[in-house]
Scaffold this active site. Structure first.
Site, PDB file in Angstrom:
ATOM      1  N   LYS A 145     -53.898   6.980  48.174  1.00  0.00           N
ATOM      2  CA  LYS A 145     -52.953   7.622  47.255  1.00  0.00           C
ATOM      3  C   LYS A 145     -52.668   9.059  47.686  1.00  0.00           C
ATOM      4  O   LYS A 145     -51.519   9.498  47.695  1.00  0.00           O
ATOM      5  CB  LYS A 145     -53.519   7.632  45.835  1.00  0.00           C
ATOM      6  CG  LYS A 145     -53.261   6.374  45.047  1.00  0.00           C
ATOM      7  CD  LYS A 145     -53.627   6.605  43.587  1.00  0.00           C
ATOM      8  CE  LYS A 145     -53.605   5.323  42.790  1.00  0.00           C
ATOM      9  NZ  LYS A 145     -54.178   5.498  41.455  1.00  0.00           N
TER      10      LYS A 145
ATOM     11  N   HIS B 233     -57.067 -27.613  51.684  1.00  0.00           N
ATOM     12  CA  HIS B 233     -56.383 -27.978  52.924  1.00  0.00           C
ATOM     13  C   HIS B 233     -56.136 -26.768  53.806  1.00  0.00           C
ATOM     14  O   HIS B 233     -55.327 -26.818  54.733  1.00  0.00           O
ATOM     15  CB  HIS B 233     -55.065 -28.690  52.576  1.00  0.00           C
ATOM     16  CG  HIS B 233     -55.280 -29.885  51.721  1.00  0.00           C
ATOM     17  ND1 HIS B 233     -55.521 -31.135  52.220  1.00  0.00           N
ATOM     18  CD2 HIS B 233     -55.360 -30.009  50.371  1.00  0.00           C
ATOM     19  CE1 HIS B 233     -55.721 -31.996  51.219  1.00  0.00           C
ATOM     20  NE2 HIS B 233     -55.629 -31.315  50.090  1.00  0.00           N
TER      21      HIS B 233
ATOM     22  N   GLU C 127     -62.872  -3.647  42.341  1.00  0.00           N
ATOM     23  CA  GLU C 127     -62.828  -2.212  42.017  1.00  0.00           C
ATOM     24  C   GLU C 127     -64.131  -1.725  41.393  1.00  0.00           C
ATOM     25  O   GLU C 127     -64.466  -0.555  41.490  1.00  0.00           O
ATOM     26  CB  GLU C 127     -61.660  -1.908  41.059  1.00  0.00           C
ATOM     27  CG  GLU C 127     -60.345  -1.733  41.762  1.00  0.00           C
ATOM     28  CD  GLU C 127     -59.275  -1.022  40.918  1.00  0.00           C
ATOM     29  OE1 GLU C 127     -59.273  -1.178  39.691  1.00  0.00           O
ATOM     30  OE2 GLU C 127     -58.442  -0.321  41.511  1.00  0.00           O
TER      31      GLU C 127
HETATM   32  O1  PA5 Z   1     -58.867  -0.470  36.587  1.00  0.00           O
HETATM   33  C1  PA5 Z   1     -58.228   0.555  36.783  1.00  0.00           C
HETATM   34  O2  PA5 Z   1     -58.476   1.629  36.198  1.00  0.00           O
HETATM   35  C2  PA5 Z   1     -57.043   0.577  37.724  1.00  0.00           C
HETATM   36  O3  PA5 Z   1     -56.927  -0.595  38.430  1.00  0.00           O
HETATM   37  C3  PA5 Z   1     -55.759   0.819  36.953  1.00  0.00           C
HETATM   38  O4  PA5 Z   1     -55.600  -0.149  35.972  1.00  0.00           O
HETATM   39  C4  PA5 Z   1     -54.514   0.795  37.854  1.00  0.00           C
HETATM   40  O5  PA5 Z   1     -54.685   1.641  38.941  1.00  0.00           O
HETATM   41  C5  PA5 Z   1     -53.266   1.225  37.083  1.00  0.00           C
HETATM   42  O6  PA5 Z   1     -53.466   2.483  36.508  1.00  0.00           O
HETATM   43  P1  PA5 Z   1     -52.360   3.199  35.631  1.00  0.00           P
HETATM   44  O7  PA5 Z   1     -52.105   2.339  34.435  1.00  0.00           O
HETATM   45  O8  PA5 Z   1     -52.973   4.502  35.239  1.00  0.00           O
HETATM   46  O9  PA5 Z   1     -51.146   3.345  36.480  1.00  0.00           O
END
Ligand code: PA5
Length: 421
Positions: A412, A298, A277
């Site tokens: 999303k 393996h 990310e």
């Molecule tokens: O690193 C990040 O910001 C994302 O991966 C969030 O942690 C993830 O999308 C979950 O977000 P939220 O806690 O707002 O649902």
């Protein structure tokens, strides 16, 4: 402290080039140690004390102790950065006699949700909904399912006392907590999910599970001090970040993080999320993948040794054994072909396997080894801070913003539209 060794038999990034690159990024390192102003709203993790200082630790411990008094099961509802760090530690080093930890909020599978609910029946249940923006479908829907479950079992008023939420101040989740009388703790407003390992987000569930969060924080703090004191030529995180980027430029587009310890499986998920990310944007970035050895020798192992040359490998090697890390293979009078291992310890056999694998893989790709002292709370703290800081540096060297994730909006938006939001 962590150490980093390099095996680069084909001189993909010779030491002279690495040193040159370290020098080139010395000024960047100093800027990152201070935290760049443009990332002001994302750098709350950079000083461990800001969100994991004495006050926060005491509050997390106190909250956890009050839950542990009655809870037999604690359900952590959260996805990605709101789940992975706590799960990485809990699944690896949780004391056996602690509160049972169950996970939700990370799936939309009815099957998985039904299975999760079945584990709760007949036990004293508490839940912790962790959501930064409280719009994400998985935690939002799981939270509703679990609230309804608690109300069915305990009635509305008693159920409310079993619900703890972790959300940002002023969020719709906080308003819901105020309306319904749920306990609420703060999700740091100045840290993105995947960087929140050292904050209430993860410290509270870890403490409920019986993890020594004081030791975890100490490890992180010592890593912070070390990395902030080391100049460019000696800086472990900068060296790792520089090596990743040099290999990337030379055509190695995948980093394979591997270890010979299956307990690291959830840590791998945390690491994958952190780098995927943070760096996978603007059509750039190393693809982070992980190898659980020896099992995947393996399967994946064939590709690693013989397939397309697109990866380099980083081994995570644990130096010291814990109390459960020894098992001698006893002799037998049955001729099973394994007599050559009689009396040997699995720890040693596993280490021999690591040495052999690294030797073989380094014939075809650069191999890094990150040595970590032991698998305990203190060293998890070190690992969390080390990789977070290295990720910040690495993203900067690559030229991307390591703290946003615009790519995930694409699916999303389509999903929200399809479901009529
Ligand atoms: O690193 C990040 O910001 C994302 O991966 C969030 O942690 C993830 O999308 C979950 O977000 P939220 O806690 O707002 O649902």
């Amino acid at each position: 402290m962590l150490t980093l060794n390099v095996l680069d038999q084909n001189e993909i990034a010779p030491e002279s080039l690495v040193r040159q690159s370290l020098e080139q990024h010395a000024a960047l390192l100093e800027r990152c140690k201070q935290g760049q102003a443009r990332y002001e709203d994302s750098l709350g993790w950079l000083c461990v004390d800001e969100w994991a200082g004495e006050k926060q630790l005491a509050k997390a411990e106190q909250l956890a102790a009050s839950i542990r008094k009655t809870a037999e099961v604690f359900v952590i509802i959260g996805v990605g950065g709101s789940n992975n760090a706590a799960r990485a530690v809990i699944e690896a080093i949780r004391p056996a006699n602690g509160v049972e930890i169950v996970y939700a909020g990370n799936t939309l599978s009815a099957y998985a949700l039904n299975d999760m609910l079945k584990t709760l029946d007949g036990k004293e249940v508490y839940i912790n909904c962790i959501a930064k923006n409280f719009e994400t479908l998985e935690p939002g829907t799981s939270f509703r399912v679990l609230r309804q479950y608690l109300v069915r079992r305990y009635g509305k008023e008693k159920a409310a006392k079993r619900i703890l939420c972790t959300g940002t101040q002023g969020s719709s989740l906080e308003r819901l907590c105020v309306r319904e009388g749920y306990a609420f703790i703060q999700f740091p407003g100045n840290i993105g999910g995947r960087f929140t390992a050292l904050s209430y987000v993860h410290l509270v569930p870890m403490a409920v599970a019986g993890i020594d969060i004081g030791a975890l924080t100490k490890g992180a703090l010592e890593m912070e001090r070390t990395l902030k004191a080391q100049p460019a030529q000696d800086n472990l995180a900068l060296r790792y970040a520089v090596l990743r980027n040099l290999y990337f430029q030379k055509g190695y587009k995948v980093e394979l993080l591997s270890a010979f310890e299956p307990r690291l499986a959830w840590f791998f998920k945390w690491w994958e999320q952190l780098f995927a990310e943070s760096e996978g944007k603007d059509a750039q970035g190393l693809l982070p993948i992980t190898g659980e050895y020896t099992e995947q020798l393996h399967s994946l192992g064939q590709f690693v040794q013989d397939g397309t040359h697109l990866m380099f490998e980083t081994f995570l090697d644990v130096k010291e054994r814990g109390e459960n890390d020894s098992l001698i293979l006893g002799g037998t009078d049955v001729d099973d072909g394994f007599d050559y291992l009689d009396g040997k310890d699995f720890w040693e056999i596993n280490k021999a396997s690591f040495d052999a694998t690294r030797e073989a893989h380094s014939q075809v790709m650069p191999c890094l080894t990150l040595e970590v002292g032991a698998l305990d709370a203190y060293h998890y703290g070190q690992l969390f801070y080390f990789f977070a800081f290295a990720c910040y540096l690495s993203g900067e060297i690559l030229g991307v913003n390591p703290f946003d994730q615009p790519g995930v909006e694409a699916y999303k938006n389509r999903l929200f539209a399809a479901l009529g939001k």
